[in-house]
Design a protein around this motif. Structure first.
Motif, short mmCIF file in Angstrom:
data_model
loop_
_atom_site.label_atom_id
_atom_site.label_comp_id
_atom_site.label_asym_id
_atom_site.label_seq_id
_atom_site.Cartn_x
_atom_site.Cartn_y
_atom_site.Cartn_z
N GLY A 8 -20.44 -20.80 -35.20
CA GLY A 8 -20.45 -19.34 -35.34
C GLY A 8 -21.19 -18.68 -34.19
N ALA A 9 -21.13 -19.33 -33.02
CA ALA A 9 -21.95 -18.89 -31.89
C ALA A 9 -21.44 -17.62 -31.22
CB ALA A 9 -22.03 -20.00 -30.84
N SER A 10 -20.20 -17.22 -31.51
CA SER A 10 -19.72 -15.98 -30.91
C SER A 10 -20.21 -14.76 -31.70
CB SER A 10 -18.19 -15.97 -30.84
OG SER A 10 -17.64 -15.91 -32.14
N GLU A 85 -18.63 -18.82 -47.44
CA GLU A 85 -17.74 -19.89 -47.92
C GLU A 85 -17.55 -20.97 -46.86
OE1 GLU A 85 -14.59 -17.34 -49.87
OE2 GLU A 85 -14.23 -19.25 -50.88
N VAL A 86 -17.58 -20.56 -45.59
CA VAL A 86 -17.46 -21.53 -44.50
C VAL A 86 -18.69 -22.44 -44.49
CG1 VAL A 86 -17.28 -21.81 -41.98
CG2 VAL A 86 -16.03 -19.95 -43.13
N SER A 87 -19.85 -21.85 -44.64
CA SER A 87 -21.09 -22.65 -44.70
C SER A 87 -21.08 -23.60 -45.90
CB SER A 87 -22.32 -21.74 -44.80
OG SER A 87 -22.58 -21.11 -43.58
N VAL A 188 -25.99 -1.51 -37.55
CA VAL A 188 -24.61 -1.93 -37.77
C VAL A 188 -24.37 -3.41 -37.49
CG1 VAL A 188 -22.20 -1.36 -37.25
CG2 VAL A 188 -23.92 0.41 -37.16
N SER A 189 -25.20 -4.03 -36.65
CA SER A 189 -25.01 -5.46 -36.38
C SER A 189 -25.14 -6.29 -37.64
CB SER A 189 -26.00 -5.95 -35.31
OG SER A 189 -27.33 -5.76 -35.77
N GLY A 190 -25.77 -5.73 -38.68
CA GLY A 190 -25.89 -6.42 -39.96
C GLY A 190 -24.54 -6.76 -40.56
#
Ligand SMILES: NC(=O)C1=CN([C@@H]2O[C@H](COP(=O)(O)OP(=O)(O)OC[C@H]3O[C@@H](n4cnc5c(N)ncnc54)[C@H](OP(=O)(O)O)[C@@H]3O)[C@@H](O)[C@H]2O)C=CC1
Ligand SMILES: CC(=O)N[C@@H](CCC(=O)OP(=O)(O)O)C(=O)O
Length: 335
Positions: A8-10, A85-87, A188-190
């Motif tokens: 999820g680095a992007s 869900e991915v985690s 908003v980055s939240g």
């Protein structure tokens, strides 16, 4: 050196974490990943986050089956900056390979019947790991974090709220039967990096959302040990959370007792600052701190708590947990 992989680095939290890993003297970035079909697959990290040009030029690789095997080989620890869900799906696979997992999502934070069905919209299918996971509220759970294989890094609003409330709750200063009220505004980055109409430039204003049903209300209540009222707001700035909390104190509690509770909890803690003035977004944006200030009048305590949602609310708290888990000074790579 410990080899670190970030999935999820992007995304915003993963990107900040990559920057922290890169600056840490005991860690090296082994690999950065996105989903198998990501439109960013194989792009340079620094092309997505240009502030890292010349610093982190690794590609973000697709997490295909082959990518997964590469992500595991020779890796000491993995950070999951992915959707819940991915985690939930990825964490057990890395853990089975003997790799420690620091999960920034909500997938392993709350062990409570029906919680994921009600607040996340899916049934949790990893009850054993949910049971073993340690909640990574660094200032309060260091002993357990030091022993854990799976660390569930708290949410951003829960971090700002719990750091403000736990000293009062642990000292027994909150009026029995009352509910602390948390009014919080997030940048908003939240909401993450993906485009959405509600977070587009012309739409963002200052508004409440998630009234009575935000998943962080039960997360805060569960880890505090008493029920709270929680109301989030979206603000028109990029990063940071300012929470204002209203707490009815038990009869006769004095300002000196409140001061003593906060001093006892954080006087020795380098990343929680007991400020002489009301905290602001400006005082914490881009920094790994939680700033706290409070005032008492007629039994009502008002507490201000400010953090950077992407740092203390996500990536720098994950780094604090890594530091604690591996026995480094908890501020290594952070200040
Ligand atoms: N933003 C914040 O302030 C905070 C976020 N968190 C939590 O941290 C996590 C990440 O948040 P945030 O950075 O905001 O999210 P973003 O949406 O910005 O990033 C999500 C990342 O996950 C990648 N991804 C999506 N699906 C998969 C997949 N199946 N396999 C591998 N990678 C995948 C995305 O890339 P791509 O889609 O291109 O594959 C992207 O890199 C979330 O769980 C969030 O709830 C926690 C605290 C604060
Ligand atoms: C502004 C905004 O949208 N914020 C996010 C919280 C981000 C966070 O802490 O998330 P997790 O618990 O999902 O990890 C929200 O309210 O859903």
């Amino acid at each position: 050196m410990l080899n670190v992989v970030i999935i999820g680095a992007s995304g915003y939290a993963g990107a900040d974490l990559a920057g922290l890993v890169q600056g840490h003297p005991q860690l090296q970035l082994k690999g950065l990943y996105v989903s198998a079909n990501s439109q960013d697959a194989n792009k340079a990290f620094s092309a997505l986050h240009p502030q890292y040009l010349g610093l982190i030029d690794l590609p973000v690789q697709p997490l295909t089956d082959e990518g997964m095997a590469e992500a595991m080989a020779g890796t000491d620890l993995v950070c999951l900056a992915t959707a819940h869900e991915v985690s939930m799906d990825l964490a057990p696979q890395f853990l089975a390979a003997g790799i420690k997992v620091f999960d920034l999502s909500g997938a392993f934070r709350v062990e409570q019947a029906g919680f994921y069905d009600q607040y996340y919209g899916f049934a949790h299918n990893q009850p054993e790991w949910l049971n073993k996971a340690v909640y990574g509220l660094a200032e309060w759970n260091a002993d357990a974090i030091a022993q854990a294989e799976l660390i569930a890094v708290p949410g951003c609003y829960p971090t700002a709220s719990l750091l403000a409330l736990k000293p009062l709750q642990e000292a027994g200063l909150i009026q029995a039967g009352s509910k602390p009220i948390i009014n919080a505004v997030s940048g908003v980055s939240g909401a993450g990096r993906k485009a959405a109409i509600g977070t587009s430039f012309c739409e963002v204003s200052l508004n409440p959302y998630g009234v009575f049903n935000h998943r962080h209300q039960p997360e805060i209540s569960h880890h505090l040990g008493t029920s709270v009222v929680f109301q989030p707001h979206l603000g028109n700035f990029v990063r940071g959370i300012l929470a204002t909390l209203y707490v009815q104190l038990a009869d006769g509690v004095t300002a000196e007792q409140v001061d003593a509770a906060y001093q006892a909890a954080y006087g020795h803690q380098p990343l929680v600052r007991l400020s002489a003035q009301w905290p602001s977004i400006r005082s914490v944006a881009g920094r790994p701190f939680c700033d706290l200030h409070w005032q008492l009048q007629d039994g009502l305590l008002i507490v201000g708590s400010a953090i950077d949602n992407l740092l203390k609310g996500a990536s720098s708290q994950a780094m604090q947990c890594i530091n604690i888990n591996y026995g480094f000074d908890q501020t290594t790579g952070l200040i």
